[in-house]
Design a protein around this motif. Sequence first.
Motif, PDB file in Angstrom:
ATOM      1  N   LEU A  98       0.910  -1.285  -0.175  1.00  0.00           N
ATOM      2  CA  LEU A  98       0.276  -0.094   0.117  1.00  0.00           C
ATOM      3  C   LEU A  98       0.804   1.406  -0.007  1.00  0.00           C
ATOM      4  O   LEU A  98       1.894   1.428   0.682  1.00  0.00           O
ATOM      5  N   PRO A  99       0.416   2.572  -0.571  1.00  0.00           N
ATOM      6  CA  PRO A  99       0.982   3.363  -0.551  1.00  0.00           C
ATOM      7  C   PRO A  99       1.277   4.064   0.801  1.00  0.00           C
ATOM      8  O   PRO A  99       0.029   3.825   1.640  1.00  0.00           O
ATOM      9  N   PRO A 100       2.103   4.826   1.347  1.00  0.00           N
ATOM     10  CA  PRO A 100       2.069   5.226   2.937  1.00  0.00           C
ATOM     11  C   PRO A 100       0.933   6.301   2.678  1.00  0.00           C
ATOM     12  O   PRO A 100       0.360   7.080   1.879  1.00  0.00           O
ATOM     13  N   ALA A 101       0.284   6.311   4.067  1.00  0.00           N
ATOM     14  CA  ALA A 101      -0.805   7.069   4.582  1.00  0.00           C
ATOM     15  C   ALA A 101      -0.464   8.294   5.135  1.00  0.00           C
ATOM     16  O   ALA A 101       0.617   8.415   5.722  1.00  0.00           O
ATOM     17  N   ASP A 102      -1.228   9.401   4.933  1.00  0.00           N
ATOM     18  CA  ASP A 102      -0.865  10.558   5.604  1.00  0.00           C
ATOM     19  C   ASP A 102      -1.575  10.795   6.868  1.00  0.00           C
ATOM     20  O   ASP A 102      -1.329  11.429   7.664  1.00  0.00           O
ATOM     21  N   ALA A 103      -2.732  10.058   6.913  1.00  0.00           N
ATOM     22  CA  ALA A 103      -3.571   9.942   8.065  1.00  0.00           C
ATOM     23  C   ALA A 103      -4.521   8.779   7.709  1.00  0.00           C
ATOM     24  O   ALA A 103      -4.672   8.109   6.667  1.00  0.00           O
ATOM     25  N   MET A 104      -5.348   8.483   8.844  1.00  0.00           N
ATOM     26  CA  MET A 104      -6.244   7.250   8.649  1.00  0.00           C
ATOM     27  C   MET A 104      -7.501   7.762   9.652  1.00  0.00           C
ATOM     28  O   MET A 104      -7.432   8.463  10.452  1.00  0.00           O
ATOM     29  N   ALA A 105      -8.648   7.158   9.195  1.00  0.00           N
ATOM     30  CA  ALA A 105     -10.066   7.361   9.806  1.00  0.00           C
ATOM     31  C   ALA A 105     -10.591   5.945  10.110  1.00  0.00           C
ATOM     32  O   ALA A 105     -10.308   4.948   9.065  1.00  0.00           O
ATOM     33  N   LEU A 136      -2.445  -2.560  10.525  1.00  0.00           N
ATOM     34  CA  LEU A 136      -2.195  -1.072   9.858  1.00  0.00           C
ATOM     35  C   LEU A 136      -2.398   0.026  10.832  1.00  0.00           C
ATOM     36  O   LEU A 136      -1.722   1.104  11.125  1.00  0.00           O
ATOM     37  N   LEU A 137      -3.631  -0.167  11.596  1.00  0.00           N
ATOM     38  CA  LEU A 137      -3.940   0.800  12.844  1.00  0.00           C
ATOM     39  C   LEU A 137      -2.637   0.827  13.821  1.00  0.00           C
ATOM     40  O   LEU A 137      -2.312   1.938  14.307  1.00  0.00           O
ATOM     41  N   ASN A 138      -2.280  -0.449  14.262  1.00  0.00           N
ATOM     42  CA  ASN A 138      -1.051  -0.325  15.136  1.00  0.00           C
ATOM     43  C   ASN A 138       0.233   0.205  14.442  1.00  0.00           C
ATOM     44  O   ASN A 138       0.872   0.899  15.411  1.00  0.00           O
ATOM     45  N   GLU A 139       0.528   0.010  13.366  1.00  0.00           N
ATOM     46  CA  GLU A 139       1.693   0.730  12.707  1.00  0.00           C
ATOM     47  C   GLU A 139       1.460   2.036  12.446  1.00  0.00           C
ATOM     48  O   GLU A 139       2.431   3.031  13.016  1.00  0.00           O
ATOM     49  N   ALA A 140       0.234   2.590  12.338  1.00  0.00           N
ATOM     50  CA  ALA A 140       0.051   4.174  12.265  1.00  0.00           C
ATOM     51  C   ALA A 140       0.398   4.749  13.551  1.00  0.00           C
ATOM     52  O   ALA A 140       0.924   5.797  13.579  1.00  0.00           O
ATOM     53  N   ILE A 141      -0.419   4.010  14.746  1.00  0.00           N
ATOM     54  CA  ILE A 141       0.225   4.518  16.356  1.00  0.00           C
ATOM     55  C   ILE A 141       1.621   4.716  16.150  1.00  0.00           C
ATOM     56  O   ILE A 141       2.482   5.773  16.605  1.00  0.00           O
ATOM     57  N   GLY A 142       2.375   3.720  15.874  1.00  0.00           N
ATOM     58  CA  GLY A 142       3.788   3.528  15.870  1.00  0.00           C
ATOM     59  C   GLY A 142       4.619   4.557  15.056  1.00  0.00           C
ATOM     60  O   GLY A 142       5.636   5.364  15.331  1.00  0.00           O
ATOM     61  N   LEU A 143       3.930   4.974  13.823  1.00  0.00           N
ATOM     62  CA  LEU A 143       4.594   6.131  12.979  1.00  0.00           C
ATOM     63  C   LEU A 143       4.112   7.428  13.529  1.00  0.00           C
ATOM     64  O   LEU A 143       4.626   8.496  12.838  1.00  0.00           O
ATOM     65  N   GLY A 144       3.237   7.356  14.262  1.00  0.00           N
ATOM     66  CA  GLY A 144       2.728   8.764  14.901  1.00  0.00           C
ATOM     67  C   GLY A 144       1.680   9.435  13.779  1.00  0.00           C
ATOM     68  O   GLY A 144       1.680  10.747  13.579  1.00  0.00           O
ATOM     69  N   LEU A 145       1.084   8.687  12.851  1.00  0.00           N
ATOM     70  CA  LEU A 145       0.239   9.317  12.074  1.00  0.00           C
ATOM     71  C   LEU A 145      -0.987   9.894  12.508  1.00  0.00           C
ATOM     72  O   LEU A 145      -1.444   9.244  13.598  1.00  0.00           O
TER      73      LEU A 145
END
Length: 66
Positions: A2-9, A30-39
């Motif tokens: 997947l392309p990198p996300a700028d934010a998630m809902a 993906l959600l847990n990675e988003a937290i780790g990446l600070g998104l």
Amino acid sequence: MLPPADAMAVVPATINKWAGGISDTSAFGLLNEAIGLGLPLVAMPWPNVAPAAHPAFTLSVERLTS
């Protein structure tokens, strides 16, 4: 890949597994990675009455909002 996300809902959000860091599905991973990446994340929990009354629900909301 997947392309990198700028934010998630996350709507509707099932938050108890997410707050526990459980990555047993691609979505939770993906959600847990988003937290780790600070998104930036926006989540809208939508539980019915019984799960919302469980003590874990309030703790999960507090953990994810901190």
